[in-house]
Each structure stands twice: as C-alpha cells, then as structure tokens.
Motif scaffolding. Structure first.
Motif, PDB file in Angstrom:
ATOM      1  N   GLU A  22       0.813  -1.213   0.000  1.00  0.00           N
ATOM      2  CA  GLU A  22       0.000   0.000   0.000  1.00  0.00           C
ATOM      3  C   GLU A  22       0.848   1.266   0.000  1.00  0.00           C
ATOM      4  O   GLU A  22       0.353   2.344  -0.326  1.00  0.00           O
ATOM      5  CB  GLU A  22      -0.949  -0.021   1.195  1.00  0.00           C
ATOM      6  N   ALA A  23       2.125   1.148   0.350  1.00  0.00           N
ATOM      7  CA  ALA A  23       3.015   2.311   0.349  1.00  0.00           C
ATOM      8  C   ALA A  23       3.601   2.592  -1.032  1.00  0.00           C
ATOM      9  O   ALA A  23       4.224   3.642  -1.234  1.00  0.00           O
ATOM     10  CB  ALA A  23       4.154   2.106   1.350  1.00  0.00           C
ATOM     11  N   LEU A  24       3.395   1.679  -1.993  1.00  0.00           N
ATOM     12  CA  LEU A  24       3.952   1.879  -3.324  1.00  0.00           C
ATOM     13  C   LEU A  24       3.245   3.040  -4.027  1.00  0.00           C
ATOM     14  O   LEU A  24       2.049   3.262  -3.839  1.00  0.00           O
ATOM     15  CB  LEU A  24       3.797   0.607  -4.154  1.00  0.00           C
ATOM     16  N   PRO A  25       3.960   3.780  -4.878  1.00  0.00           N
ATOM     17  CA  PRO A  25       3.324   4.871  -5.624  1.00  0.00           C
ATOM     18  C   PRO A  25       2.353   4.339  -6.664  1.00  0.00           C
ATOM     19  O   PRO A  25       2.439   3.177  -7.083  1.00  0.00           O
ATOM     20  CB  PRO A  25       4.508   5.582  -6.280  1.00  0.00           C
ATOM     21  N   GLU A  26       1.424   5.180  -7.092  1.00  0.00           N
ATOM     22  CA  GLU A  26       0.441   4.812  -8.110  1.00  0.00           C
ATOM     23  C   GLU A  26       1.164   4.361  -9.380  1.00  0.00           C
ATOM     24  O   GLU A  26       2.132   4.971  -9.813  1.00  0.00           O
ATOM     25  CB  GLU A  26      -0.453   6.017  -8.414  1.00  0.00           C
ATOM     26  N   GLY A  27       0.680   3.269  -9.958  1.00  0.00           N
ATOM     27  CA  GLY A  27       1.300   2.730 -11.162  1.00  0.00           C
ATOM     28  C   GLY A  27       2.386   1.707 -10.894  1.00  0.00           C
ATOM     29  O   GLY A  27       2.949   1.148 -11.828  1.00  0.00           O
ATOM     30  N   THR A  28       2.672   1.445  -9.620  1.00  0.00           N
ATOM     31  CA  THR A  28       3.697   0.465  -9.251  1.00  0.00           C
ATOM     32  C   THR A  28       3.047  -0.651  -8.452  1.00  0.00           C
ATOM     33  O   THR A  28       2.232  -0.398  -7.567  1.00  0.00           O
ATOM     34  CB  THR A  28       4.813   1.111  -8.419  1.00  0.00           C
ATOM     35  N   ALA A  29       3.405  -1.896  -8.771  1.00  0.00           N
ATOM     36  CA  ALA A  29       2.851  -3.044  -8.063  1.00  0.00           C
ATOM     37  C   ALA A  29       3.967  -4.027  -7.743  1.00  0.00           C
ATOM     38  O   ALA A  29       4.903  -4.203  -8.538  1.00  0.00           O
ATOM     39  CB  ALA A  29       1.762  -3.726  -8.888  1.00  0.00           C
ATOM     40  N   LEU A  30       3.851  -4.653  -6.595  1.00  0.00           N
ATOM     41  CA  LEU A  30       4.860  -5.608  -6.147  1.00  0.00           C
ATOM     42  C   LEU A  30       4.570  -6.988  -6.732  1.00  0.00           C
ATOM     43  O   LEU A  30       3.471  -7.512  -6.587  1.00  0.00           O
ATOM     44  CB  LEU A  30       4.863  -5.688  -4.621  1.00  0.00           C
ATOM     45  N   ILE A  31       5.561  -7.550  -7.405  1.00  0.00           N
ATOM     46  CA  ILE A  31       5.435  -8.920  -7.913  1.00  0.00           C
ATOM     47  C   ILE A  31       5.788  -9.910  -6.815  1.00  0.00           C
ATOM     48  O   ILE A  31       5.101 -10.903  -6.606  1.00  0.00           O
ATOM     49  CB  ILE A  31       6.337  -9.137  -9.139  1.00  0.00           C
ATOM     50  N   GLY A  32       6.879  -9.638  -6.110  1.00  0.00           N
ATOM     51  CA  GLY A  32       7.301 -10.527  -5.044  1.00  0.00           C
ATOM     52  C   GLY A  32       8.630 -10.084  -4.478  1.00  0.00           C
ATOM     53  O   GLY A  32       9.070  -8.944  -4.676  1.00  0.00           O
ATOM     54  N   ILE A  33       9.267 -10.980  -3.767  1.00  0.00           N
ATOM     55  CA  ILE A  33      10.551 -10.712  -3.128  1.00  0.00           C
ATOM     56  C   ILE A  33      11.595 -11.649  -3.734  1.00  0.00           C
ATOM     57  O   ILE A  33      11.369 -12.850  -3.857  1.00  0.00           O
ATOM     58  CB  ILE A  33      10.483 -10.943  -1.601  1.00  0.00           C
ATOM     59  N   SER A  34      12.727 -11.085  -4.129  1.00  0.00           N
ATOM     60  CA  SER A  34      13.771 -11.905  -4.746  1.00  0.00           C
ATOM     61  C   SER A  34      14.489 -12.722  -3.688  1.00  0.00           C
ATOM     62  O   SER A  34      14.399 -12.453  -2.478  1.00  0.00           O
ATOM     63  CB  SER A  34      14.776 -11.019  -5.485  1.00  0.00           C
ATOM     64  N   THR A  35      15.229 -13.706  -4.153  1.00  0.00           N
ATOM     65  CA  THR A  35      15.987 -14.545  -3.237  1.00  0.00           C
ATOM     66  C   THR A  35      17.168 -13.793  -2.630  1.00  0.00           C
ATOM     67  O   THR A  35      17.857 -14.316  -1.759  1.00  0.00           O
ATOM     68  CB  THR A  35      16.500 -15.799  -3.962  1.00  0.00           C
ATOM     69  N   HIS A  36      17.400 -12.561  -3.071  1.00  0.00           N
ATOM     70  CA  HIS A  36      18.395 -11.698  -2.442  1.00  0.00           C
ATOM     71  C   HIS A  36      17.746 -10.702  -1.488  1.00  0.00           C
ATOM     72  O   HIS A  36      18.414  -9.799  -0.978  1.00  0.00           O
ATOM     73  CB  HIS A  36      19.205 -10.950  -3.501  1.00  0.00           C
ATOM     74  N   GLY A  37      16.432 -10.843  -1.289  1.00  0.00           N
ATOM     75  CA  GLY A  37      15.732  -9.985  -0.343  1.00  0.00           C
ATOM     76  C   GLY A  37      15.237  -8.679  -0.907  1.00  0.00           C
ATOM     77  O   GLY A  37      14.753  -7.825  -0.155  1.00  0.00           O
ATOM     78  N   ASP A  38      15.343  -8.483  -2.228  1.00  0.00           N
ATOM     79  CA  ASP A  38      14.915  -7.232  -2.853  1.00  0.00           C
ATOM     80  C   ASP A  38      13.442  -7.300  -3.253  1.00  0.00           C
ATOM     81  O   ASP A  38      12.946  -8.360  -3.660  1.00  0.00           O
ATOM     82  CB  ASP A  38      15.755  -6.937  -4.100  1.00  0.00           C
ATOM     83  N   ALA A  39      12.752  -6.161  -3.152  1.00  0.00           N
ATOM     84  CA  ALA A  39      11.384  -6.075  -3.650  1.00  0.00           C
ATOM     85  C   ALA A  39      11.431  -5.998  -5.170  1.00  0.00           C
ATOM     86  O   ALA A  39      12.121  -5.143  -5.736  1.00  0.00           O
ATOM     87  CB  ALA A  39      10.690  -4.842  -3.071  1.00  0.00           C
ATOM     88  N   ILE A  40      10.710  -6.877  -5.841  1.00  0.00           N
ATOM     89  CA  ILE A  40      10.665  -6.892  -7.300  1.00  0.00           C
ATOM     90  C   ILE A  40       9.293  -6.368  -7.719  1.00  0.00           C
ATOM     91  O   ILE A  40       8.263  -6.987  -7.431  1.00  0.00           O
ATOM     92  CB  ILE A  40      10.898  -8.310  -7.855  1.00  0.00           C
ATOM     93  N   ALA A  41       9.290  -5.231  -8.374  1.00  0.00           N
ATOM     94  CA  ALA A  41       8.033  -4.552  -8.695  1.00  0.00           C
ATOM     95  C   ALA A  41       7.991  -4.194 -10.171  1.00  0.00           C
ATOM     96  O   ALA A  41       9.006  -4.201 -10.870  1.00  0.00           O
ATOM     97  CB  ALA A  41       7.878  -3.299  -7.840  1.00  0.00           C
ATOM     98  N   VAL A  42       6.806  -3.873 -10.644  1.00  0.00           N
ATOM     99  CA  VAL A  42       6.619  -3.365 -11.996  1.00  0.00           C
ATOM    100  C   VAL A  42       6.130  -1.935 -11.892  1.00  0.00           C
ATOM    101  O   VAL A  42       5.241  -1.614 -11.093  1.00  0.00           O
ATOM    102  CB  VAL A  42       5.624  -4.241 -12.786  1.00  0.00           C
ATOM    103  N   ASP A  43       6.717  -1.042 -12.671  1.00  0.00           N
ATOM    104  CA  ASP A  43       6.361   0.376 -12.675  1.00  0.00           C
ATOM    105  C   ASP A  43       5.808   0.730 -14.050  1.00  0.00           C
ATOM    106  O   ASP A  43       6.555   0.851 -15.017  1.00  0.00           O
ATOM    107  CB  ASP A  43       7.593   1.225 -12.344  1.00  0.00           C
ATOM    108  N   LEU A  44       4.495   0.884 -14.140  1.00  0.00           N
ATOM    109  CA  LEU A  44       3.855   1.168 -15.424  1.00  0.00           C
ATOM    110  C   LEU A  44       4.143   2.577 -15.921  1.00  0.00           C
ATOM    111  O   LEU A  44       3.944   2.874 -17.103  1.00  0.00           O
ATOM    112  CB  LEU A  44       2.342   0.970 -15.306  1.00  0.00           C
ATOM    113  N   ASN A  45       4.591   3.456 -15.029  1.00  0.00           N
ATOM    114  CA  ASN A  45       4.876   4.831 -15.437  1.00  0.00           C
ATOM    115  C   ASN A  45       6.279   4.986 -16.005  1.00  0.00           C
ATOM    116  O   ASN A  45       6.607   6.037 -16.544  1.00  0.00           O
ATOM    117  CB  ASN A  45       4.721   5.770 -14.244  1.00  0.00           C
ATOM    118  N   ALA A  46       7.097   3.960 -15.865  1.00  0.00           N
ATOM    119  CA  ALA A  46       8.490   4.062 -16.309  1.00  0.00           C
ATOM    120  C   ALA A  46       8.665   3.297 -17.608  1.00  0.00           C
ATOM    121  O   ALA A  46       7.977   3.544 -18.587  1.00  0.00           O
ATOM    122  CB  ALA A  46       9.423   3.562 -15.207  1.00  0.00           C
ATOM    123  N   GLU A  47       9.565   2.336 -17.575  1.00  0.00           N
ATOM    124  CA  GLU A  47       9.946   1.664 -18.808  1.00  0.00           C
ATOM    125  C   GLU A  47       9.039   0.495 -19.167  1.00  0.00           C
ATOM    126  O   GLU A  47       9.218  -0.138 -20.187  1.00  0.00           O
ATOM    127  CB  GLU A  47      11.386   1.156 -18.679  1.00  0.00           C
TER     128      GLU A  47
END
Length: 270
Positions: A22-47
């Motif tokens: 819920e803290a993600l900006p509009e147009g961004t959604a979380l896909i999941g967490i990588s095995t390195h502990g990073d948040a993996i998201a998609v940003d529709l406003n970017a690339e």
C-alpha cells in the motif's frame, strides 16, 4: 550476493507485506521478493507499459495476474479481466470497476470496446487523459484466447469484413499504443505470433517466467542468458527486467484476499 531463505509461500497476509504494497506509488505493483531480499516490482509509469507472465502448470501465472491487477485496482485503476476458463478470476465478478468476461462472444465484444476506448483516449488532451483512470487489460490463457477469437471471427465474419478479428486487432493496438492512452496489458501465456511479433521483449518491459522450457525461455527472455534450473517451490520463478533475471517468490493473494481488500480496504484482515 548470498541468497536469503524465502518461505515456500509469500502470503498477502504475511507481516508488513500489505503495508509495503500500500506504500507503493500509483502505477507500481509488487510482484514478489527476490531470493536476495529485494522487492521486485513493476512500474507502469516508467519503462514497462505491459507485463508478460508465462508459466507451466502450477507455476502461478493466475496468481500473478490476480495480484498485479488487484494492486492497480486498489490504486484507482479500472480493469478488463478476460477469463476464458470462466473460473480462474471469479474474484473479478461484481466489482464496480472491473469488467469480467469469460465466453468467447463476451471477450470479443469487450476487446472491440477496448479498441473504441483506445481511440477515444487518443483524442483526449493531456489534462483529460491524466484524469482518466488507468485501464488494466488482464488476459488469462492468451494463446487459447487468441485461437478462440480467431475461430469465432471466421464463423461470423461477412465477406466484406477484415480477415483478422477486430478483437485481436484491438489487443494488438493496446500492446503497441497503450502507454500513450494509460492502457496496460498483463498477459498470461504466449498468444499468436501475429500479436507478439518476433521480439516479445520489445512489448513487455517485465516478463515473469516459471517452470518453462529452455526454448520458451530463449524466446521470451533472450537477453537474460540461459534458462535456469526449474524451482519446485510453488510461486517461485524469475522476473526479467532490463535483460536481467531475478529469482523471485511471487505474492500469494487468494480470491477472498482480493475481494475483501478491494471492497473493505480498512478491514485489517483483508
């Protein structure tokens, strides 16, 4: 970087995960967490105007479509959910900002309407377009959907009608011009080559793959190197962005999770 031990299931109800989403900006959604502990998201406003999800049976493609679509709906988007199996996305039925279609005639009609909406949005001023809700087109089982639409059109097409189904043409237009109209496609599977073309990575800035063959990996993620070893964990796959593959545990959101979250967002149990 060493890998972290991820749970075999990353539930929407896991501690602090909903707050992170819920803290993600509009147009961004979380896909999941990588095995390195990073948040993996998609940003529709970017690339990344569109997302391609391709998995073998049990790889979690329906879950990824449901999770991403729900997150964008929570942010105020509208959605067109194409559910040819008619039971994969029952959560979408009855929600006021979602159009759910299951049978081929309904999917055809909805996609033709999408083509009209694309044209309408292209005539809007920048200010009017910015005020229009983002539109998410969520297509499950894309390959069988495209085949069904083609057969449907061949059955009902008049001799003066175009050879290609206008529904398929509208989806192709959404893929190529959707960014400029705030229309974004989340596609499950591999549709007909006439839609994807020769270079899927040109259309999809984010590709989610799980349990696919080496041939499919090379076709859909040619810049990400050789296909990795398949994971036995449910919901575990690879997210390809900028030519790099990130092993990721996808978020698990049930139908009930989604409906409660979208209809009663203040419910702490949603």
């Amino acid at each position: 970087m060493p890998k972290n031990a991820l749970p075999t299931m990353l539930s929407f109800t896991a501690p602090n995960l909903r707050e992170q989403i819920e803290a993600l900006p509009e147009g961004t959604a979380l896909i999941g967490i990588s095995t390195h502990g990073d948040a993996i998201a998609v940003d529709l406003n970017a690339e990344c105007p569109h997302v391609l999800v391709c998995t073998a049976t049990g790889g979690g493609s329906t879950t990824v479509l449901r999770s991403l679509t729900a997150q964008f709906l929570h942010q105020g988007a509208h959605a067109l959910v194409l559910d040819p199996k008619r039971i994969s996305h029952l959560w979408a039925k009855g929600l006021p900002t979602v159009t759910h279609r299951g049978n081929v005639a309904g999917i055809h009609e909805a996609l033709v309407g999408l083509g009209d909406e694309l044209e309408r949005r292209q005539d809007l001023t920048d200010t009017e377009l910015a005020a229009a809700p983002r539109l998410i087109v969520s297509v499950d089982s894309a390959y069988s959907t495209m085949r069904g639409l083609t057969r449907y059109w061949e059955t009902f097409r008049d001799k003066d009608d175009p050879l290609v189904s206008p529904a398929v043409t509208a989806l192709e237009a959404a893929l190529w011009t959707g960014r400029a109209a705030r229309v974004h496609v989340i596609l499950d599977g591999t549709p007909a080559p006439s839609v994807l073309g020769a270079a899927p990575h040109d259309l999809f800035g984010t590709v989610v793959l799980a349990r696919v063959s080496a041939t499919t990996w090379q076709r859909l993620a040619p810049l990400a190197g050789p296909a990795p070893k398949r994971s036995k964990h449910r919901g575990r796959g690879h997210v390809i962005q900028h030519g790099e593959a990130h092993e990721t545990q996808a978020i698990w959101m049930t139908n009930a999770d989604v409906v409660t979250w979208l209809t009663d967002p203040d419910d702490p149990q949603s």
